[in-house]
Design a protein around this motif. Structure first.
Motif, PDB file in Angstrom:
ATOM      1  N   LEU A  29      16.987  18.697  32.155  1.00  0.00           N
ATOM      2  CA  LEU A  29      16.875  20.085  32.608  1.00  0.00           C
ATOM      3  C   LEU A  29      15.815  20.826  31.777  1.00  0.00           C
ATOM      4  CD1 LEU A  29      20.595  21.087  33.176  1.00  0.00           C
ATOM      5  CD2 LEU A  29      18.894  20.435  34.882  1.00  0.00           C
ATOM      6  N   SER A  30      15.844  20.617  30.479  1.00  0.00           N
ATOM      7  CA  SER A  30      14.841  21.250  29.618  1.00  0.00           C
ATOM      8  C   SER A  30      14.721  20.473  28.314  1.00  0.00           C
ATOM      9  CB  SER A  30      15.206  22.703  29.319  1.00  0.00           C
ATOM     10  OG  SER A  30      16.356  22.784  28.510  1.00  0.00           O
ATOM     11  N   VAL A  31      13.541  20.567  27.738  1.00  0.00           N
ATOM     12  CA  VAL A  31      13.262  19.929  26.450  1.00  0.00           C
ATOM     13  C   VAL A  31      12.766  20.997  25.502  1.00  0.00           C
ATOM     14  CG1 VAL A  31      12.012  18.117  25.240  1.00  0.00           C
ATOM     15  CG2 VAL A  31      12.604  17.813  27.652  1.00  0.00           C
ATOM     16  N   SER A  32      13.471  21.213  24.419  1.00  0.00           N
ATOM     17  CA  SER A  32      13.031  22.214  23.454  1.00  0.00           C
ATOM     18  C   SER A  32      12.150  21.559  22.390  1.00  0.00           C
ATOM     19  CB  SER A  32      14.220  22.945  22.846  1.00  0.00           C
ATOM     20  OG  SER A  32      15.190  22.026  22.374  1.00  0.00           O
ATOM     21  N   MET A  33      12.734  21.018  21.382  1.00  0.00           N
ATOM     22  CA  MET A  33      11.953  20.407  20.309  1.00  0.00           C
ATOM     23  C   MET A  33      11.608  18.960  20.653  1.00  0.00           C
ATOM     24  SD  MET A  33      10.940  21.188  17.125  1.00  0.00           S
ATOM     25  CE  MET A  33      12.163  22.297  16.394  1.00  0.00           C
ATOM     26  N   MET A  34      10.376  18.560  20.378  1.00  0.00           N
ATOM     27  CA  MET A  34       9.976  17.158  20.403  1.00  0.00           C
ATOM     28  C   MET A  34       9.239  16.870  19.106  1.00  0.00           C
ATOM     29  SD  MET A  34       8.749  16.307  24.291  1.00  0.00           S
ATOM     30  CE  MET A  34       9.217  14.561  24.214  1.00  0.00           C
ATOM     31  N   GLY A  35       9.428  15.675  18.601  1.00  0.00           N
ATOM     32  CA  GLY A  35       8.780  15.400  17.332  1.00  0.00           C
ATOM     33  C   GLY A  35       8.738  13.927  16.991  1.00  0.00           C
ATOM     34  N   TRP A  36       8.181  13.671  15.832  1.00  0.00           N
ATOM     35  CA  TRP A  36       8.028  12.311  15.326  1.00  0.00           C
ATOM     36  C   TRP A  36       8.610  12.207  13.916  1.00  0.00           C
ATOM     37  CZ3 TRP A  36       6.240   8.436  18.361  1.00  0.00           C
ATOM     38  CH2 TRP A  36       5.560   8.805  19.526  1.00  0.00           C
ATOM     39  N   TYR A  37       9.290  11.117  13.701  1.00  0.00           N
ATOM     40  CA  TYR A  37       9.799  10.767  12.379  1.00  0.00           C
ATOM     41  C   TYR A  37       9.305   9.360  12.073  1.00  0.00           C
ATOM     42  CZ  TYR A  37      12.970  14.748  12.589  1.00  0.00           C
ATOM     43  OH  TYR A  37      13.489  16.013  12.658  1.00  0.00           O
ATOM     44  N   ARG A  38       9.353   8.994  10.811  1.00  0.00           N
ATOM     45  CA  ARG A  38       8.965   7.636  10.453  1.00  0.00           C
ATOM     46  C   ARG A  38       9.874   7.093   9.364  1.00  0.00           C
ATOM     47  NH1 ARG A  38       3.103   8.861   7.503  1.00  0.00           N
ATOM     48  NH2 ARG A  38       3.930   9.821   5.596  1.00  0.00           N
ATOM     49  N   GLN A  39       9.939   5.769   9.350  1.00  0.00           N
ATOM     50  CA  GLN A  39      10.762   5.089   8.355  1.00  0.00           C
ATOM     51  C   GLN A  39      10.014   3.880   7.839  1.00  0.00           C
ATOM     52  OE1 GLN A  39      14.718   4.053   9.671  1.00  0.00           O
ATOM     53  NE2 GLN A  39      15.455   3.896   7.573  1.00  0.00           N
ATOM     54  N   ALA A  40       9.637   3.937   6.587  1.00  0.00           N
ATOM     55  CA  ALA A  40       8.990   2.807   5.949  1.00  0.00           C
ATOM     56  C   ALA A  40      10.062   1.834   5.457  1.00  0.00           C
ATOM     57  CB  ALA A  40       8.122   3.263   4.789  1.00  0.00           C
ATOM     58  N   GLN A  41       9.676   0.609   5.259  1.00  0.00           N
ATOM     59  CA  GLN A  41      10.625  -0.409   4.838  1.00  0.00           C
ATOM     60  C   GLN A  41      11.276  -0.007   3.516  1.00  0.00           C
ATOM     61  OE1 GLN A  41       8.915  -4.333   4.687  1.00  0.00           O
ATOM     62  NE2 GLN A  41      10.903  -5.322   4.954  1.00  0.00           N
ATOM     63  N   GLY A  42      12.597  -0.025   3.485  1.00  0.00           N
ATOM     64  CA  GLY A  42      13.323   0.302   2.274  1.00  0.00           C
ATOM     65  C   GLY A  42      13.438   1.777   1.969  1.00  0.00           C
ATOM     66  N   LYS A  43      12.966   2.625   2.882  1.00  0.00           N
ATOM     67  CA  LYS A  43      13.021   4.063   2.648  1.00  0.00           C
ATOM     68  C   LYS A  43      13.793   4.758   3.746  1.00  0.00           C
ATOM     69  CE  LYS A  43       8.746   4.417  -0.017  1.00  0.00           C
ATOM     70  NZ  LYS A  43       7.462   5.154  -0.181  1.00  0.00           N
ATOM     71  N   GLN A  44      14.143   6.017   3.486  1.00  0.00           N
ATOM     72  CA  GLN A  44      14.853   6.801   4.485  1.00  0.00           C
ATOM     73  C   GLN A  44      13.889   7.317   5.539  1.00  0.00           C
ATOM     74  OE1 GLN A  44      17.022   9.846   2.244  1.00  0.00           O
ATOM     75  NE2 GLN A  44      18.870   8.598   2.361  1.00  0.00           N
ATOM     76  N   ARG A  45      14.449   7.587   6.708  1.00  0.00           N
ATOM     77  CA  ARG A  45      13.647   8.182   7.773  1.00  0.00           C
ATOM     78  C   ARG A  45      13.242   9.592   7.355  1.00  0.00           C
ATOM     79  NH1 ARG A  45      15.614   7.430  13.913  1.00  0.00           N
ATOM     80  NH2 ARG A  45      15.703   5.309  13.056  1.00  0.00           N
ATOM     81  N   GLU A  46      11.975   9.936   7.631  1.00  0.00           N
ATOM     82  CA  GLU A  46      11.473  11.248   7.244  1.00  0.00           C
ATOM     83  C   GLU A  46      10.730  11.908   8.394  1.00  0.00           C
ATOM     84  OE1 GLU A  46       8.668  10.819   4.041  1.00  0.00           O
ATOM     85  OE2 GLU A  46       7.207   9.758   5.270  1.00  0.00           O
ATOM     86  N   LEU A  47      10.717  13.225   8.373  1.00  0.00           N
ATOM     87  CA  LEU A  47      10.021  13.988   9.392  1.00  0.00           C
ATOM     88  C   LEU A  47       8.520  13.820   9.215  1.00  0.00           C
ATOM     89  CD1 LEU A  47      10.701  17.521  10.658  1.00  0.00           C
ATOM     90  CD2 LEU A  47       8.477  17.037   9.666  1.00  0.00           C
ATOM     91  N   VAL A  48       7.833  13.672  10.344  1.00  0.00           N
ATOM     92  CA  VAL A  48       6.370  13.652  10.341  1.00  0.00           C
ATOM     93  C   VAL A  48       5.856  14.969  10.912  1.00  0.00           C
ATOM     94  CG1 VAL A  48       4.303  12.516  11.215  1.00  0.00           C
ATOM     95  CG2 VAL A  48       6.300  11.139  10.573  1.00  0.00           C
ATOM     96  N   ALA A  49       6.278  15.281  12.138  1.00  0.00           N
ATOM     97  CA  ALA A  49       5.814  16.501  12.781  1.00  0.00           C
ATOM     98  C   ALA A  49       6.734  16.829  13.944  1.00  0.00           C
ATOM     99  CB  ALA A  49       4.380  16.358  13.278  1.00  0.00           C
ATOM    100  N   THR A  50       6.886  18.128  14.209  1.00  0.00           N
ATOM    101  CA  THR A  50       7.637  18.574  15.371  1.00  0.00           C
ATOM    102  C   THR A  50       6.867  19.670  16.088  1.00  0.00           C
ATOM    103  OG1 THR A  50       8.873  20.228  14.107  1.00  0.00           O
ATOM    104  CG2 THR A  50       9.878  18.053  14.328  1.00  0.00           C
ATOM    105  N   ARG A  51       7.196  19.833  17.366  1.00  0.00           N
ATOM    106  CA  ARG A  51       6.548  20.875  18.159  1.00  0.00           C
ATOM    107  C   ARG A  51       7.553  21.407  19.161  1.00  0.00           C
ATOM    108  NH1 ARG A  51       0.821  21.896  19.433  1.00  0.00           N
ATOM    109  NH2 ARG A  51       0.730  23.270  21.235  1.00  0.00           N
ATOM    110  N   THR A  52       7.702  22.725  19.202  1.00  0.00           N
ATOM    111  CA  THR A  52       8.608  23.331  20.177  1.00  0.00           C
ATOM    112  C   THR A  52       7.906  23.479  21.523  1.00  0.00           C
ATOM    113  OG1 THR A  52       7.933  25.574  19.599  1.00  0.00           O
ATOM    114  CG2 THR A  52       9.756  24.617  18.339  1.00  0.00           C
TER     115      THR A  52
END
Length: 121
Positions: A29-52
């Motif tokens: 019906l609707s999409v508000s936030m879209m974004g990208w996260y990344r996870q390097a080997q052995g590390k936690q997932r982290e935010l890269v960028a988001t766009r409303t």
């Protein structure tokens, strides 16, 4: 059902560029936030960028000035243009979106399956 499908990952040399894409499909019906996260080997997932949906963006400090997030709201698609890539950008990149499938319910949090980006000479 909602699906997020990413594409565009791969192997690139340091200093190179890649463009990731993520398309949302299904009972949307609707999409508000879209974004990208990344996870390097052995590390936690982290935010890269988001766009409303109205164009507000947020970037991780580590990618500011090198990565650009954009959206095609009509296609429910988000892009990540990555330039001046560094070996430390190597990770699995995941698309994320806040999507309403019913007007009576809050937006749900959806994730893509991930696409691998490797920066190496």
């Amino acid at each position: 059902q909602v699906q997020l499908v990413e594409s565009g990952g791969g192997l690139v040399q340091p200093g190179g560029s890649l463009r990731l894409s993520c398309a949302a499909s299904g009972s949307i019906l609707s999409v508000s936030m879209m974004g990208w996260y990344r996870q390097a080997q052995g590390k936690q997932r982290e935010l890269v960028a988001t766009r409303t949906s109205d164009g507000n963006t947020n970037y991780a400090d580590s990618v500011k000035g090198r990565f650009t997030i954009s959206r095609d709201n009509a296609k429910n698609t988000v892009y990540l243009q990555m330039s001046s890539l560094k070996p430390e950008d190597t990770a699995d990149y995941f698309c994320n979106a806040a999507i309403k499938t019913r007007w009576s319910d809050p937006a749900g949090d959806y994730w893509g399956q991930g696409t691998q980006v490797t920066v190496s000479s």
